[in-house]
Design a protein around this motif. Structure first.
Motif, PDB file in Angstrom:
ATOM      1  N   ARG A 290      30.690  28.165  80.556  1.00  0.00           N
ATOM      2  CA  ARG A 290      32.014  27.957  79.932  1.00  0.00           C
ATOM      3  C   ARG A 290      33.059  27.586  80.978  1.00  0.00           C
ATOM      4  O   ARG A 290      33.883  26.692  80.759  1.00  0.00           O
ATOM      5  CB  ARG A 290      32.441  29.221  79.184  1.00  0.00           C
ATOM      6  N   LYS A 291      33.034  28.277  82.112  1.00  0.00           N
ATOM      7  CA  LYS A 291      34.010  27.991  83.172  1.00  0.00           C
ATOM      8  C   LYS A 291      33.818  26.579  83.717  1.00  0.00           C
ATOM      9  O   LYS A 291      34.791  25.843  83.956  1.00  0.00           O
ATOM     10  CB  LYS A 291      33.861  29.018  84.297  1.00  0.00           C
ATOM     11  N   LEU A 292      32.547  26.200  83.945  1.00  0.00           N
ATOM     12  CA  LEU A 292      32.280  24.874  84.499  1.00  0.00           C
ATOM     13  C   LEU A 292      32.645  23.780  83.501  1.00  0.00           C
ATOM     14  O   LEU A 292      33.153  22.724  83.875  1.00  0.00           O
ATOM     15  CB  LEU A 292      30.799  24.775  84.891  1.00  0.00           C
ATOM     16  N   LYS A 293      32.394  24.020  82.225  1.00  0.00           N
ATOM     17  CA  LYS A 293      32.686  23.041  81.186  1.00  0.00           C
ATOM     18  C   LYS A 293      34.178  22.712  81.131  1.00  0.00           C
ATOM     19  O   LYS A 293      34.573  21.568  80.866  1.00  0.00           O
ATOM     20  CB  LYS A 293      32.210  23.573  79.827  1.00  0.00           C
ATOM     21  N   LYS A 294      35.022  23.696  81.386  1.00  0.00           N
ATOM     22  CA  LYS A 294      36.469  23.469  81.366  1.00  0.00           C
ATOM     23  C   LYS A 294      36.876  22.480  82.443  1.00  0.00           C
ATOM     24  O   LYS A 294      37.805  21.698  82.266  1.00  0.00           O
ATOM     25  CB  LYS A 294      37.209  24.794  81.552  1.00  0.00           C
ATOM     26  N   LYS A 295      36.164  22.499  83.573  1.00  0.00           N
ATOM     27  CA  LYS A 295      36.479  21.586  84.680  1.00  0.00           C
ATOM     28  C   LYS A 295      35.731  20.265  84.550  1.00  0.00           C
ATOM     29  O   LYS A 295      36.226  19.226  84.993  1.00  0.00           O
ATOM     30  CB  LYS A 295      36.107  22.230  86.021  1.00  0.00           C
ATOM     31  N   CYS A 296      34.549  20.307  83.965  1.00  0.00           N
ATOM     32  CA  CYS A 296      33.666  19.140  83.942  1.00  0.00           C
ATOM     33  C   CYS A 296      33.154  18.909  82.519  1.00  0.00           C
ATOM     34  O   CYS A 296      32.153  19.523  82.113  1.00  0.00           O
ATOM     35  CB  CYS A 296      32.484  19.357  84.886  1.00  0.00           C
ATOM     36  N   PRO A 297      33.820  18.068  81.742  1.00  0.00           N
ATOM     37  CA  PRO A 297      33.474  17.896  80.322  1.00  0.00           C
ATOM     38  C   PRO A 297      32.065  17.363  80.083  1.00  0.00           C
ATOM     39  O   PRO A 297      31.399  17.771  79.147  1.00  0.00           O
ATOM     40  CB  PRO A 297      34.524  16.903  79.813  1.00  0.00           C
TER      41      PRO A 297
END
Length: 432
Positions: A290-297
């Motif tokens: 979830r954290k990575l998805k916020k930065k990298c769609p």
């Protein structure tokens, strides 16, 4: 804020007595009412609905029988119908009841987490974040309808994209024929790649991770079995076409140093993230994604491997099948909530070794739980020369697509350059 709202619960029940058809619009369940009396009344209303009997004070009284006196008798039912300020506010009052229920559920779950004996702050944080996401999802409007006009426009955009890009949507694999069979690893899908140990699962994963990185995707790798330095050894060997044993020992020949330097430069430009913490729980993985998805769609997630993931402190070793089932369903949810493909490696049981034909089947998935049900694609890796030294298929890997929820099944073959840990196309496929 109070954990219940008496007036809102009364208004919901009273509105249904006044306008019985509202029971068909209600999104509440019996347990979401705080007061036990209200749970019983709403339960009777649902029972009448299921029997296709109209709801009024008389039918409710008859349905509740002995429980009627427990909730205050006919007089309380009449009081409910008279306490409604306006039936037009039914949805608002229902929302209040729902929100209070979610508050109670959240507080109860937090207490259960604290009482479960979790002593790892990272696992505690992941559990709480998982709870937060769950409550957030439940608190959203339950009306998930989309008008066909919206969907048709989105479909038109997708067709245009395919036309101009000339390829199916999804993350491509290193296998051209495998892509032809599966239609690539699409967003919101759980894709299982399974094999016996030493067949080449991790090498296949890393080959695909590098391929997806070169295609511009952000790649997340959870390596629960192997430390990151060993992954770098393998990726460098495959990328640079250098013998993996020499890379591992650091004994490169003179002509290989230039290839090594160039390969290192190319790999370092890719958007690949590796988490090699052992013993991760599925909650911790979901939290990290979830954290990575916020930065990298534009994301794809690889996991090596599924059976090493923990379900959390609520599971014991005695119900491992149930735990693995929970893990696989959680990974499927993770794919959907982050709009990305998830590719998880899985081990096969030793039952493969006991058959004359060693090609894997669904029943060979170790501690299968709900893996077969949750997965959108299941691909087995099979090497005939792994079992048969006289095999004519030297260094050939069969990619057996046994399940494909949205496409075909069949077998693709690739050449496995074992010295480099590299998979290359063989241009032979059998599509069903």
């Amino acid at each position: 804020m109070s954990y219940y709202n008496l007036e809102a619960e009364q208004s919901v029940l009273g509105s249904i007595i006044i306008q019985p058809d509202l029971i068909y619009e209600s999104l509440l369940t019996e347990e979401e009412f705080f007061h036990n009396d209200h749970q019983k009344i709403f339960g009777a209303m649902v029972s009448l609905r299921d029997k296709e009997i109209g709801i009024d004070v008389v039918t409710l009284s008859n349905e509740m029988k002995d429980e009627l006196n427990d909730v205050g008798g006919v007089s309380y039912l009449l009081q409910l119908s008279q306490s409604v300020p306006s039936v037009s506010d039914f949805a608002t009052h229902e929302r209040i009841v729902k929100d209070r229920y979610l508050m109670r559920t959240g507080m109860r779950t937090i207490q259960e987490i604290l009482n479960s004996g979790v002593n790892d702050p990272k696992e505690l944080a992941a559990e709480l974040m998982d709870l937060s996401e769950s409550l957030s999802d439940q608190s959203r409007s339950a009306d998930g309808f989309k008008h066909i006009s919206e969907g048709i426009m989105e479909h038109s955009d997708e067709i245009d994209r395919k036309k101009y890009e000339g390829q199916a949507t999804g993350a491509g694999t290193v296998g051209k024929d495998l892509d032809e069979i599966t239609g690539k690893w699409k967003k919101q899908t759980l894709n299982i790649v399974a094999a016996r140990p030493s067949v080449g699962k991790t090498a296949f994963l890393l080959n695909n991770a590098v391929r997806n990185g070169k295609d511009g995707l952000t790649v997340a790798i959870f390596s629960l079995e192997m430390p990151d330095m060993q992954l770098y050894d393998r990726m460098i060997a495959a990328e640079c076409n250098i013998d993996g044993h020499r890379v591992e020992k650091g004994e490169l020949e003179d002509h290989e140093w230039e290839k090594y330097t160039l390969g290192l430069s190319e790999l370092s430009q890719l958007d690949i993230y590796i988490d090699d913490r052992p013993g991760l729980s599925v909650q911790e993985i979901r939290s990290a994604v979830r954290k990575l998805k916020k930065k990298c769609p534009e994301l794809i997630v690889f996991i090596d491997y599924l059976q090493l993931i923990k379900g959390g402190s609520k599971y014991s070793s005695k119900n491992r099948n149930e735990e693995v089932g929970f893990i696989s369903s959680s990974l499927k949810q993770m794919a959907r909530e982050n709009d990305c493909p998830v590719v998880a490696l899985a081990q096969l049981s030793r039952t493969v070794e006991q058959r004359q034909d060693k090609r894997p089947m669904m029943s060979d998935l170790r501690e299968s739980g709900n893996i077969e049900q949750d997965a959108d694609t299941i691909t087995f890796l099979y090497r005939d020369d792994y079992y048969n030294a006289e095999s004519e298929k030297k260094n050939i890997i069969e990619m057996i697509v046994s399940k494909n929820r949205n496409g075909r099944t069949g077998t693709a073959e690739m050449v496995n350059m074992k010295n480099y840990g590299k998979f290359v196309n063989y241009d032979r496929a059998h599509i069903m």
